[in-house]
Scaffold this motif. Structure first.
Motif, short mmCIF file in Angstrom:
data_model
loop_
_atom_site.label_atom_id
_atom_site.label_comp_id
_atom_site.label_asym_id
_atom_site.label_seq_id
_atom_site.Cartn_x
_atom_site.Cartn_y
_atom_site.Cartn_z
N MET A 1 -1.80 -1.57 -1.17
CA MET A 1 -0.59 -1.81 -2.20
C MET A 1 -0.16 -0.30 -2.77
O MET A 1 -0.72 0.73 -2.87
CB MET A 1 -0.90 -2.73 -3.42
CG MET A 1 0.27 -2.98 -4.13
SD MET A 1 -0.12 -4.08 -5.60
CE MET A 1 -1.07 -2.92 -6.85
N ALA A 2 1.30 -0.36 -2.43
CA ALA A 2 2.19 0.73 -2.57
C ALA A 2 1.77 1.10 -4.21
O ALA A 2 1.92 0.08 -4.92
CB ALA A 2 3.36 0.57 -2.37
N VAL A 143 8.77 -6.25 -0.09
CA VAL A 143 8.09 -7.19 -0.97
C VAL A 143 6.48 -7.24 -0.95
O VAL A 143 5.88 -6.78 -1.69
CB VAL A 143 8.64 -8.62 -0.93
CG1 VAL A 143 7.71 -9.47 -1.73
CG2 VAL A 143 10.07 -8.79 -1.41
N MET A 144 6.27 -7.15 0.43
CA MET A 144 4.85 -7.17 0.75
C MET A 144 4.11 -5.82 0.36
O MET A 144 3.06 -5.76 0.14
CB MET A 144 4.67 -7.66 2.05
CG MET A 144 5.03 -9.10 2.65
SD MET A 144 4.16 -10.42 1.80
CE MET A 144 2.31 -10.04 2.04
N THR A 145 4.81 -4.89 0.62
CA THR A 145 4.32 -3.39 0.56
C THR A 145 3.69 -3.37 -0.93
O THR A 145 2.80 -2.70 -1.21
CB THR A 145 5.46 -2.25 0.37
OG1 THR A 145 5.85 -2.36 1.76
CG2 THR A 145 4.70 -0.98 0.26
N ARG A 152 -3.96 -12.31 -0.60
CA ARG A 152 -2.91 -12.82 -0.85
C ARG A 152 -1.75 -12.59 -0.09
O ARG A 152 -0.84 -13.27 0.19
CB ARG A 152 -2.71 -12.27 -2.58
CG ARG A 152 -3.58 -12.90 -3.44
CD ARG A 152 -3.40 -12.14 -4.58
NE ARG A 152 -4.19 -11.01 -4.72
CZ ARG A 152 -4.33 -10.25 -6.01
NH1 ARG A 152 -4.15 -10.58 -7.04
NH2 ARG A 152 -5.03 -9.00 -5.63
N GLY A 153 -1.83 -11.34 0.44
CA GLY A 153 -0.92 -10.81 1.22
C GLY A 153 -1.04 -11.61 2.55
O GLY A 153 0.02 -11.93 3.18
N THR A 154 -2.02 -12.08 2.99
CA THR A 154 -2.13 -12.45 4.36
C THR A 154 -1.76 -14.02 4.25
O THR A 154 -1.03 -14.69 5.19
CB THR A 154 -3.89 -12.52 4.61
OG1 THR A 154 -4.42 -11.25 4.78
CG2 THR A 154 -4.05 -13.37 5.93
N LEU A 155 -1.96 -14.61 2.93
CA LEU A 155 -1.47 -16.09 2.78
C LEU A 155 0.05 -16.14 2.90
O LEU A 155 0.44 -17.09 3.45
CB LEU A 155 -2.00 -16.71 1.33
CG LEU A 155 -3.68 -16.97 1.41
CD1 LEU A 155 -3.63 -17.27 0.01
CD2 LEU A 155 -3.48 -18.28 2.37
N VAL A 217 -1.91 -11.31 -10.30
CA VAL A 217 -2.47 -9.92 -11.24
C VAL A 217 -1.99 -8.85 -10.36
O VAL A 217 -2.71 -8.69 -9.31
CB VAL A 217 -3.62 -10.17 -11.66
CG1 VAL A 217 -4.04 -8.88 -12.81
CG2 VAL A 217 -3.94 -11.60 -12.63
N GLY A 218 -1.49 -7.94 -11.24
CA GLY A 218 -1.02 -6.51 -10.35
C GLY A 218 -0.04 -6.40 -9.55
O GLY A 218 0.36 -5.35 -9.15
N VAL A 219 0.79 -7.42 -9.30
CA VAL A 219 2.00 -7.51 -8.76
C VAL A 219 3.12 -6.79 -9.78
O VAL A 219 3.43 -7.38 -10.86
CB VAL A 219 2.69 -8.87 -8.17
CG1 VAL A 219 3.89 -8.67 -7.54
CG2 VAL A 219 1.51 -9.38 -7.31
#
Length: 408
Positions: A1-2, A143-145, A152-155, A217-219
């Motif tokens: 995650m950036a 957004v994915m960055t 979560r990103g994979t989903l 959490v964390g986004v």
């Protein structure tokens, strides 16, 4: 995650400061000029040939009389729709029957002009499609960055890929069932709004993303706020519409004007009379034949006036009360056209005086009695035409005043 360090809320004020560094190059004035000319010609067509009751023409007339869509991306989809519809009309197989029946020789220049327009439209369409694909990928990847690079990103990626496959299957099914270009773009715009709603759902962790609520959490809240507001008319994206919307609206209006005029022209082409062959005379009076023979040997001239150009003839008049006479006509092709004509005088100081105001004609025959000796200029003006040259057949004379007979 950036890293989320240093991220600030994506507000309209923030976007304004960013767009200040990327000013938009003004559009050529020819865009609005071409739109205006085409609208005028379309209005003339509807005046001389009232609208039909065909639903497609009614819809097109209503669309031509409304403002372009407000949203940037909706304008892009509308641009693509009008471009595809215009390319369809320009295909030789879709020309009106009367035009297709003309000889190949007569159609050469017409085909070249329409072919060039088709090529430009195909190039523009390809550029628009490429931009939209790249832009959609850029938004999603941005957004994915900032999402955690785990399951979560994979989903989310899997969900997007599945969604895009389903959308393409919808489009394919519509096309295979005989759906029109308009139907296809209505579906494509609906799908685009579905993508927007999915981004908004990501921001609020609802809809298809509700199973991920407890995992978000964390986004960064900044990112979630932005995706939540992606559809808002008064949201941060309003700054983009304010900056770049007007020129895009002008382009949407221009291509709609091209399509509108072409569609009306094609629908009304059959109303023109093509009885020239059926009514061709085989015997004519001797005096008519004699007049035709004289006409063949007269001193008429022909010249081609390119689109956007003028042609001038200058006559030097030595005596007051001389007559300047003219007779001209256009060698008409498949579509009746006209050309501007005016007459002006230049005095010895070079000052120009308009003697006969500008007016457009298919043909005209007239004369003018000079009030001053000097230089007179006859002007044929084809600057109102963007695509078509005009073949002008003309004859001009300067006739000196008749001298009174001497008195005994």
């Amino acid at each position: 995650m950036a890293s989320t360090e240093g991220l600030v809320p994506i507000t309209r004020a923030f976007l304004s400061s960013y767009y200040d560094k990327h000013p938009f190059t003004p559009l050529s004035p020819h865009v609005s000029l071409l739109s205006s000319q085409l609208r005028t010609m379309a209005t003339d067509l509807l005046t001389n040939h009232p609208p039909t009751t065909h639903p497609e023409e009614t819809t097109l007339i209503n669309e031509a009389n409304t403002q372009p869509p407000h949203k940037i991306d909706e304008n892009m989809w509308k641009n693509r729709e009008h471009i595809e519809e215009t390319i369809f009309l320009l295909e030789g197989s879709n020309w009106p029957e009367g035009l297709k029946q003309q000889s190949a020789t007569d159609n050469v220049e017409f085909s070249i002009v329409l072919g060039k327009l088709q090529d430009k439209l195909r190039h523009t369409l390809k550029s628009l499609e490429s931009f939209q694909i790249k832009n959609a990928d850029h938004v999603f990847n941005t957004v994915m960055t900032y999402l955690p690079q785990d399951f979560r990103g994979t989903l989310l990626r899997q969900q997007r890929e599945r969604s895009e496959r389903n959308k393409q299957a919808e489009v394919d099914a519509l096309v295979n069932s005989g759906g029109s270009i308009r139907d296809r773009y209505a579906l494509l715009w609906k799908q685009q709004m579905d993508r927007r709603r999915q981004l908004a759902q990501l921001g609020s962790a609802t809809g298809v993303y509700k199973t991920l609520v407890k995992y978000l959490v964390g986004v960064p809240e900044v990112l979630l706020d932005f995706t939540r507001q992606i559809n808002d008319d008064d949201g941060p994206m309003e700054e983009q519409r304010h900056r770049y919307g007007p020129p895009l609206y002008s382009l949407t209006s221009m291509i709609l004007s091209v399509r509108f005029f072409l569609s009306l022209s094609w629908a009304r082409y059959g109303s023109k009379k093509f009885g020239v062959f059926a009514n061709s005379p085989f015997f004519i009076p001797a005096d008519v034949a004699g007049a035709m023979e004289v006409r063949k040997n007269d001193d008429y001239k022909e010249i081609s006036v390119p689109a956007g150009k003028t042609f001038e003839v200058i006559l030097s008049v030595d005596s007051v009360n001389s007559y300047i006479a003219w007779d001209f006509s256009l060698v008409q092709g498949k579509i009746n056209m006209d050309i501007g004509f005016s007459l002006e005088f230049a005095n010895p100081t070079g000052e120009k005086i308009l003697m006969l105001p500008y007016r457009r004609y298919e043909s005209d025959q007239g004369n003018f009695c000079t009030l001053m000796a000097g230089s007179y200029k006859l002007i044929w003006d084809n600057t109102h035409s963007t695509f078509f040259r005009k073949v002008l057949r003309y004859k001009v004379d300067c006739i000196p005043p008749v001298a009174e007979p001497a008195q005994d």
